[in-house]
Design an enzyme around this catalytic site. Structure first.
Site, PDB file in Angstrom:
ATOM      1  N   GLU A 176     -41.022  65.243  32.906  1.00 24.61           N
ATOM      2  CA  GLU A 176     -41.343  64.330  31.598  1.00 24.61           C
ATOM      3  C   GLU A 176     -42.812  64.162  31.688  1.00 24.61           C
ATOM      4  O   GLU A 176     -43.418  64.519  32.687  1.00 24.61           O
ATOM      5  CB  GLU A 176     -40.533  63.064  31.774  1.00 24.61           C
ATOM      6  CG  GLU A 176     -40.981  62.255  30.479  1.00 24.61           C
ATOM      7  CD  GLU A 176     -40.523  62.877  29.077  1.00 24.61           C
ATOM      8  OE1 GLU A 176     -41.267  63.749  28.776  1.00 24.61           O
ATOM      9  OE2 GLU A 176     -39.404  62.711  28.549  1.00 24.61           O
TER      10      GLU A 176
ATOM     11  N   HIS B 159     -31.101  64.742  30.471  1.00 23.22           N
ATOM     12  CA  HIS B 159     -30.351  63.981  31.324  1.00 23.22           C
ATOM     13  C   HIS B 159     -29.731  62.920  30.848  1.00 23.22           C
ATOM     14  O   HIS B 159     -29.793  62.183  29.638  1.00 23.22           O
ATOM     15  CB  HIS B 159     -31.480  63.442  32.413  1.00 23.22           C
ATOM     16  CG  HIS B 159     -32.404  62.607  31.841  1.00 23.22           C
ATOM     17  ND1 HIS B 159     -32.120  61.206  31.568  1.00 23.22           N
ATOM     18  CD2 HIS B 159     -33.609  62.905  31.557  1.00 23.22           C
ATOM     19  CE1 HIS B 159     -33.284  60.587  31.103  1.00 23.22           C
ATOM     20  NE2 HIS B 159     -34.122  61.604  31.105  1.00 23.22           N
TER      21      HIS B 159
END
Length: 213
Positions: free
Chosen positions: A82, A10
């Site tokens: 994550e 990202h």
């Protein structure tokens, strides 16, 4: 059968800029992060069949930018998140060493089995990302796949498939808004390139400065 997998990290968020540890905190990309992802998407000219993303907003928005460009529906998978930093979330290295010195030292020592209080261990991150990756390959064999995810998840996948263990986890640098390409063929996974686009952010900043933005 050849399956091509693009791992997209990202774009930058405000929390990245603040240099704090965060995983499951749902931070959105900042404007620079969005611009960098858009640049990568607009300059991606290869075929693409499938887009799968972590459900956290910074990855979901990165995937949506690609989706608009390529006109492909995005599907979401929480296993691509994550690392859950638990009580470490939103804290700097200095504050961690002050508030949680024992736990921080154990984590930074490279103890992959250490479970961060109210979070998870690197081992747990490996297990869920590996499970998701294997399932994605099995379900989309022969396709061109984009996975929009996080730096830790990408390092876990690379460690598992390129090194065969967790020890390489900290040895890969994966920049924001960069693409890493893996190819799955005849039961093997190999790396075609790592972190392509890692200079996108610097280029975007340079362009803004030239325009006086």
């Amino acid at each position: 059968m050849k399956t091509e997998i693009y791992l997209l990290r990202h774009g930058e968020t405000g929390l990245n800029r603040q240099k704090v540890y965060f995983g499951h905190l749902d931070a959105a990309m900042n404007e620079l992060g969005k611009e960098c992802i858009a640049h990568v998407a607009n300059n991606f000219f290869g075929p693409l069949d499938v887009i799968i993303s972590s459900d956290l907003e910074r990855c979901a928005e990165s995937a949506r930018i690609f989706s608009r460009s390529k006109k492909i529906k995005v599907t979401y998978d929480q296993r691509l998140r994550e690392l859950d930093f638990g009580v470490f979330e939103g804290r700097t290295y200095a504050s961690l060493m002050e508030e949680f010195p024992k736990e921080a030292e154990q984590f930074f020592s490279g103890d992959y089995d250490f479970v961060i209080p109210k979070g998870e261990s690197v081992k747990m991150l490996f297990e869920r990302t590996y499970e998701a990756f294997e399932e994605i390959i099995a379900n989309h064999a022969g396709k061109h796949i984009l996975i929009s995810t996080h730096g830790g998840a990408i390092r876990a996948i690379l460690s598992r498939y390129l090194a065969g263990n967790k020890k390489a986890y900290w040895k890969f640098a994966v920049e924001h808004a960069s693409l890493t390409k893996l190819v799955h063929e005849d039961g093997f996974v190999y790396l075609e390139y790592l972190g392509r686009g890692e200079k996108i952010q610097q280029l975007a900043v340079s362009t803004k400065m030239k325009k006086g933005a």
